[in-house]
Design a protein around this motif. Structure first.
Motif, PDB file in Angstrom:
ATOM      1  N   THR A   1       0.839  -1.215   0.000  1.00  0.00           N
ATOM      2  CA  THR A   1       0.000   0.000   0.000  1.00  0.00           C
ATOM      3  C   THR A   1       0.863   1.250   0.000  1.00  0.00           C
ATOM      4  N   LYS A   2       1.906   1.218   0.841  1.00  0.00           N
ATOM      5  CA  LYS A   2       2.792   2.382   0.912  1.00  0.00           C
ATOM      6  C   LYS A   2       3.506   2.599  -0.413  1.00  0.00           C
TER       7      LYS A   2
ATOM      8  N   ARG B   1       2.424   1.751  -3.350  1.00  0.00           N
ATOM      9  CA  ARG B   1       1.453   2.262  -4.318  1.00  0.00           C
ATOM     10  C   ARG B   1       1.199   3.745  -4.091  1.00  0.00           C
ATOM     11  N   GLN B   2       1.121   4.150  -2.832  1.00  0.00           N
ATOM     12  CA  GLN B   2       0.879   5.562  -2.512  1.00  0.00           C
ATOM     13  C   GLN B   2       2.046   6.443  -2.968  1.00  0.00           C
TER      14      GLN B   2
ATOM     15  N   GLU C   1       1.832   6.898  -6.602  1.00  0.00           N
ATOM     16  CA  GLU C   1       0.742   7.821  -6.940  1.00  0.00           C
ATOM     17  C   GLU C   1       1.146   9.265  -6.657  1.00  0.00           C
ATOM     18  N   ILE C   2       1.860   9.460  -5.556  1.00  0.00           N
ATOM     19  CA  ILE C   2       2.326  10.817  -5.224  1.00  0.00           C
ATOM     20  C   ILE C   2       3.255  11.341  -6.322  1.00  0.00           C
TER      21      ILE C   2
ATOM     22  N   TYR D   1      -8.130  12.518  -8.080  1.00  0.00           N
ATOM     23  CA  TYR D   1      -8.169  12.735  -6.635  1.00  0.00           C
ATOM     24  C   TYR D   1      -8.867  14.025  -6.185  1.00  0.00           C
TER      25      TYR D   1
ATOM     26  N   TRP E   1      -3.229  10.813   2.750  1.00  0.00           N
ATOM     27  CA  TRP E   1      -1.865  10.396   2.432  1.00  0.00           C
ATOM     28  C   TRP E   1      -1.284  11.166   1.238  1.00  0.00           C
ATOM     29  N   LEU E   2      -2.198  11.760   0.417  1.00  0.00           N
ATOM     30  CA  LEU E   2      -1.746  12.514  -0.754  1.00  0.00           C
ATOM     31  C   LEU E   2      -1.467  13.974  -0.409  1.00  0.00           C
TER      32      LEU E   2
END
Length: 530
Positions: A4-5, A7-8, A11-12, A26, A115-116
């Motif tokens: 998950t981290k 992937r985040q 994405e960032i 988003y 998280w974004l």
């Protein structure tokens, strides 16, 4: 690192590189009827975002309700969130508009996953948001010193064409971008001649550093001809031009409508000769021996923002043949008028009889130019064939609220009907910025109307004055000659008090050999500036 981290983080990075991806995946926006919805950008909005990234300066000429303000707000959120120390300033027409922009910014930020949203919101109010990464977004209403003391990363100007004194404001703001800042200037049109219009025209012609973006009503994929017909059925032509068509000429309160301005532009010609001070006298046609000419003049002080100007019209051919615009003292302007009059068959000279016009008329009388416009033929007859020096107050055209309206109405009529040919690009430029302010037509702030007023006087004399119009000028000339013959027993020459003047404007005073300003031949004109 967890899946998950990872992937985040990906994405960032992806969002930081691509604002289109970030906004569409988003960010949510507030729709007026559907509430909070995902921001699904259209193709024209994606292209605009790409331009915002590719070009340092962008200027957007747009139709209404295309979501460009919302797009700009979300772009500001993207820039402030993913990049450190970005100082973003929005200039709006009024406080409510500025606050609404920040409301859009906050809505977009709140819709982002936690998280974004990498930086924290340090402070927030109705006019701004500050982030922990040193970036900030502020929106302020128009003021003379808006943003002047700040070094900006991005300046967004909303509805620039409607911002008071935008020309002066832009001069101050431009320096705040000197360290590499960027600008997005957005507006619907609001007539021609203002700073926003100037920047758009220059950008479209590649004459400044702005990237030009034009967004007509039909760039929106949900709009078609039936939408346009329904939207415009209760709108005026001006509203349609301003709100939907991106038409500068038809959107403002210009004295001439768009069709008249376009017609006038098609007849612009380069002069065949330029003469006089700073080559300010432009010639399109030389005089013909059998033709009658009228010269109308608007007089300024000679050292301020206004110009002295004259228009010379060929009565026989119904066309402009010569024009002057320049800064010369009133006495020297008289000499210039006299020379123009001599070049055009002793043309009738009509000077606007105002404060500085008196000085010009006095000098014309002194140097012996006798074919001047009088308020009545009786006054002219007495001046020519009597023994008295003519009264200055009876010479020239008196402009007041009533007569000004009359001459401008006549000017509009002759341009609309093409009954007088005008060839001057300078006159055209003045007419583009000659606007209605309430019930009065006048030059836009910072512009001039000297050629317009002189053209209006000339066309009124040519078309409307019963003593001087085209159909009667030859009849009046014959009547004056008959009166002279009768008064002088048919043989003797008229006793003209001007005929013994020793002053010769076509000797040492002929252009460019003019006397230095201030000499005025020993005459006292100090009363003019009182």
């Amino acid at each position: 690192m967890s899946t998950t981290k990872n992937r985040q983080v990906k994405e960032i990075v992806k969002c930081g590189k691509d604002p289109v991806y970030f906004l569409n995946k988003y960010v949510k926006i507030q729709h007026p009827t559907r509430g909070l919805i995902p921001f699904e950008t259209f193709d024209f909005q994606n292209e605009a975002l790409q331009d915002f990234r590719d070009h340092r300066f962008n200027i957007v000429l747009k139709s209404r309700q295309l979501g460009i303000s919302t797009l700009s707000a979300c772009y500001a959120v993207w820039l402030a969130s993913f990049y450190k120390d970005k100082n973003i300033l929005v200039i709006a027409t009024k406080l409510a508009v500025a606050q609404n922009f920040i409301k859009k910014v906050k809505t977009a930020m709140r819709s982002m996953p936690k998280w974004l949203m990498l930086p924290d919101i340090v402070s927030a109010n109705k006019q701004g948001v500050e982030l922990s990464n040193g970036s900030s977004i502020k929106a302020v209403p128009t003021s003379d010193d808006a943003g002047r003391s700040e070094a900006l990363s991005l300046l967004i100007v909303d509805e620039a064409a409607f911002i008071r004194n935008f020309d002066e404001l832009w001069m101050g703001l431009y320096s705040t971008l000197s360290t590499g800042g960027r600008a997005i200037v957005v507006s619907t049109p609001n007539g021609v001649g203002d700073k926003y219009h100037e920047l758009c025209v220059q950008a479209e012609n590649g004459e400044n550093e702005f990237n030009f973006i034009k967004l007509m009503w039909d760039v929106h994929p949900e709009r078609d001809d039936s939408w346009f017909a329904n939207e415009t059925k209760n709108m005026s032509k001006k509203q349609v031009a301003q709100e939907l068509m991106c038409d500068f000429a038809a959107s403002g309160d210009t004295f001439l409508n768009a069709g008249e301005l376009e017609k006038l532009s098609m007849h612009i010609r380069s002069p065949i000769e330029k003469w006089g001070p700073d080559s300010g006298a432009w010639v399109w046609k030389y005089s013909l021996s059998e033709h009658k000419y009228i010269i109308a003049a608007d007089v300024a002080r000679g050292d301020a923002s206004d110009y002295s100007a004259f228009q010379c019209v060929d009565v026989s051919e119904s066309e402009q043949v010569c024009e002057f615009k320049g800064k010369v003292p009133p006495d020297q302007f008289a000499v210039l008028l006299a020379e123009a009059g001599k070049r055009y068959n002793d043309a009738l000279i009509c000077v606007e009889n105002n404060t500085y016009g008196y000085a010009t008329i006095m000098k014309l009388v002194e140097i012996g130019y006798s074919n001047l416009y009088f308020k009545s033929e009786k006054d002219k007859f007495n001046a020519l064939y009597g023994n008295k020096t003519p009264e200055i107050s009876k010479i020239g055209f008196q402009t007041n609220a009533t007569s000004r309206g009359q001459i401008l109405t006549k000017l509009e009529e002759v341009i609309r009907l093409s009954s007088v040919g005008f060839y001057s690009g300078r006159l055209f430029d003045e007419l583009k910025t000659f606007i209605w302010k309430g019930n009065k037509a006048q030059a836009q702030k910072g512009k001039n109307d000297d050629l317009v007023i002189s053209a209006a006087i000339a066309t009124w004399l040519f078309e409307a004055d019963p003593n001087r119009n085209k159909s009667s000028v030859d009849v009046n000339s014959a009547m004056l000659k008959a009166f002279a013959v009768n008064k002088n027993n048919e043989k003797s020459k008229p006793n003209n008090p001007w005929s013994n003047r020793s002053y010769n404007p076509f000797g040492v005073y002929q252009w460019p050999n003019m006397p230095k300003s201030g000499s005025m031949d020993g005459l006292d004109y100090s009363w003019v500036s009182r």
